[in-house]
Design an enzyme around this catalytic site. Structure first.
Site, PDB file in Angstrom:
ATOM      1  N   ALA A  23      13.033   4.211  11.923  1.00 39.23           N
ATOM      2  CA  ALA A  23      13.237   3.494  13.186  1.00 39.23           C
ATOM      3  C   ALA A  23      14.658   3.795  13.686  1.00 39.23           C
ATOM      4  CB  ALA A  23      12.993   1.989  13.034  1.00 39.23           C
ATOM      5  N   GLU A  82      21.031   5.175  17.632  1.00 38.03           N
ATOM      6  CA  GLU A  82      22.301   5.890  17.728  1.00 38.03           C
ATOM      7  C   GLU A  82      23.227   5.610  16.531  1.00 38.03           C
ATOM      8  OE1 GLU A  82      23.908   8.289  19.677  1.00 38.03           O
ATOM      9  OE2 GLU A  82      21.788   8.639  20.050  1.00 38.03           O
ATOM     10  N   HIS A  85      22.260   5.436  13.359  1.00 36.06           N
ATOM     11  CA  HIS A  85      21.862   6.454  12.378  1.00 36.06           C
ATOM     12  C   HIS A  85      22.342   7.840  12.814  1.00 36.06           C
ATOM     13  CE1 HIS A  85      18.505   3.386  11.885  1.00 36.06           C
ATOM     14  NE2 HIS A  85      18.955   3.465  10.659  1.00 36.06           N
ATOM     15  N   GLN A 107      13.770  -3.301  -2.137  1.00 33.29           N
ATOM     16  CA  GLN A 107      14.928  -4.023  -1.603  1.00 33.29           C
ATOM     17  C   GLN A 107      14.543  -5.136  -0.629  1.00 33.29           C
ATOM     18  OE1 GLN A 107      16.599  -0.366   0.288  1.00 33.29           O
ATOM     19  NE2 GLN A 107      17.207  -1.735   1.939  1.00 33.29           N
ATOM     20  N   GLY A 161      26.641   3.463   6.839  1.00 27.89           N
ATOM     21  CA  GLY A 161      27.262   2.757   7.948  1.00 27.89           C
ATOM     22  C   GLY A 161      28.054   1.544   7.481  1.00 27.89           C
ATOM     23  N   GLN A 219      26.807  -3.539   1.468  1.00 30.17           N
ATOM     24  CA  GLN A 219      26.028  -2.441   0.882  1.00 30.17           C
ATOM     25  C   GLN A 219      26.919  -1.224   0.626  1.00 30.17           C
ATOM     26  OE1 GLN A 219      21.982  -1.134   2.282  1.00 30.17           O
ATOM     27  NE2 GLN A 219      23.165   0.395   3.377  1.00 30.17           N
TER      28      GLN A 219
END
Ligand code: AMP
Length: 279
Positions: free
Chosen positions: A33, A36, A38, A62, A148, A154
Site C-alpha cells: 500500500a 510517497e 515509502h 507483527q 522511516g 521500530q
C-alpha cells in the site's frame, strides 16, 4: 525491468549474481500500500546502492489485532507499477507460507526499548517486527536497509537488533514524509472518513506546539497533559500515549536535558495514528 519474485530460493540466486559482480545491495522492507513515504526510502536506497530490493509482506506475526490484519490495504499491482517507475531492480513479495513454513519455531525478541509505547499497546508487535526484519536481512543479504523515522521506536529496535546480533547490514533512517497539511503519510490513512481525515492533521499540529512549549522551558508533565486535552478537543477519541523520551534509548524524560523525541499514538474515526518529532 523490475523482477517480481516470491520464493527465497529465486531471491538468493539473483542476489548471489549481484554480489559476485561486486554490487552493493539495498533493501526497503514494506507492507505494501505504497505512498510517497515509502518512495522516499526507495530513492534513498537508489542513491546509496547499486541494486535495490523492495519487499512487500504483510507480516501476520507483527499484528496483535486480527481485524487490523484483515483490513490492512493490499494494492500489489499498483505498488509494483510505482516501484518499476522508480527503477527498483527487484520486488520480493512472498506468501506467508514461504516466510513461515510448517515447523517454523524461532523468534527474535529485543527487550528494554520495546517495553513502552507501541510495545505496551501492541503486545508481541516488536517480536514480530524483529523476527521478520532479521529474516528479510538473511534472505536478501542486503548491505544497507532503509527504514522511516515515522516508526521511530521500530527504527531504534531494528538498530538495537543489528548491533546486538552483529548483523552485517547498515541501517539507514529516513525522514518522515507528510501530506501538505502535516499529516504523516501512512498506509492506514486511506481508512479515514472525510471528517476524520480533516481532523487528523491536528496530531502533528498539537505535537509541534508541544515541542515548542518544551523548548521554551515548559514542564513536560504540564505540556503533555495540555497536548492530550488538545487532541481530544480536536476530535481524537483516545490518546494511547504522548510521551517525551530520550531519542535513542527511549527512556522517559522529566526534564528536557538531552536530545529528545516526542511520540504519540491516538485514535480518530476508528483508525489508529502514530507520529513523532524531534525536540
Ligand atoms: P510500512 O509499510 O508501513 O510497514 O512501512 C515500511 C517502511 O516505510 C517503514 O520503514 C516505515 O517507517 C516507512 N514509512 C512509512 N510511512 C512513512 C512516512 N510517512 N515517511 C517516511 N517513511 C515512512
Amino acid at each position: 525491468m523490475m523482477q517480481i519474485l516470491r520464493t527465497v530460493g529465486e531471491l538468493r540466486t539473483r542476489v548471489r549474481g549481484w554480489k559476485a559482480d561486486g554490487r552493493q545491495v539495498g533493501v526497503v522492507p514494506t507492507m505494501g500500500a505504497l505512498h510517497e513515504g515509502h518512495m522516499s526510502l526507495v530513492r534513498a536506497a537508489k542513491r546509496g546502492c547499486d541494486r535495490v530490493i523492495v519487499t512487500i509482506f504483510v507480516n501476520p506475526m507483527q499484528f496483535n489485532n486480527p481485524d487490523d490484519l484483515a483490513k490492512y490495504p493490499r494494492t500489489e499491482d499498483h505498488d509494483a507499477a510505482m516501484l518499476a517507475a522508480e527503477g527498483v531492480d527487484l520486488l520480493f513479495a512472498p506468501l506467508p507460507d514461504e516466510v513461515y513454513p510448517k515447523g517454523f519455531a524461532s523468534k527474535v525478541s529485543v527487550s528494554g526499548i520495546t517495553a513502552p509505547m507501541e510495545g505496551a499497546m501492541r503486545p508481541g508487535h516488536f517480536d514480530g517486527v524483529a523476527t521478520v526484519v532479521a529474516k528479510l536481512f538473511g534472505m536478501t543479504q542486503a548491505d544497507r536497509a532503509y527504514f522511516g523515522q515515522k516508526d521511530w521506536q521500530q527504527l531504534q529496535v531494528v538498530k538495537r537488533m543489528v548491533a546486538d546480533l552483529n548483523l552485517p547490514v547498515e541501517v539507514v533512517g529516513c525522514e518522515t514524509i507528510r501530506e501538505h497539511d502535516g499529516l504523516a503519510m501512512s498506509s492506514r490513512n486511506v481508512r479515514l472518513d472525510p471528517l476524520s481525515r480533516a481532523q487528523a492533521p491536528a496530531l502533528y499540529k498539537v505535537m509541534t506546539r508541544a515541542a515548542t512549549a518544551l523548548r521554551d522551558g515548559g514542564a513536560p508533565a504540564a505540556v503533555l497533559g495540555q497536548a492530550r486535552e488538545d487532541l481530544r478537543l480536536a476530535g481524537f477519541t483516545e490518546v494511547e500515549y504522548i510521551d517525551l523520551r530520550t531519542a535513542a534509548m527511549l527512556d522517559p524524560m522529566e526534564v528536557l536535558d538531552a536530545p529528545a523525541r516526542l511520540l504519540a499514538a491516538a485514535w480518530i474515526g476508528g483508525v489508529r495514528l502514530i507520529d513523532n518529532i524531534p525536540v
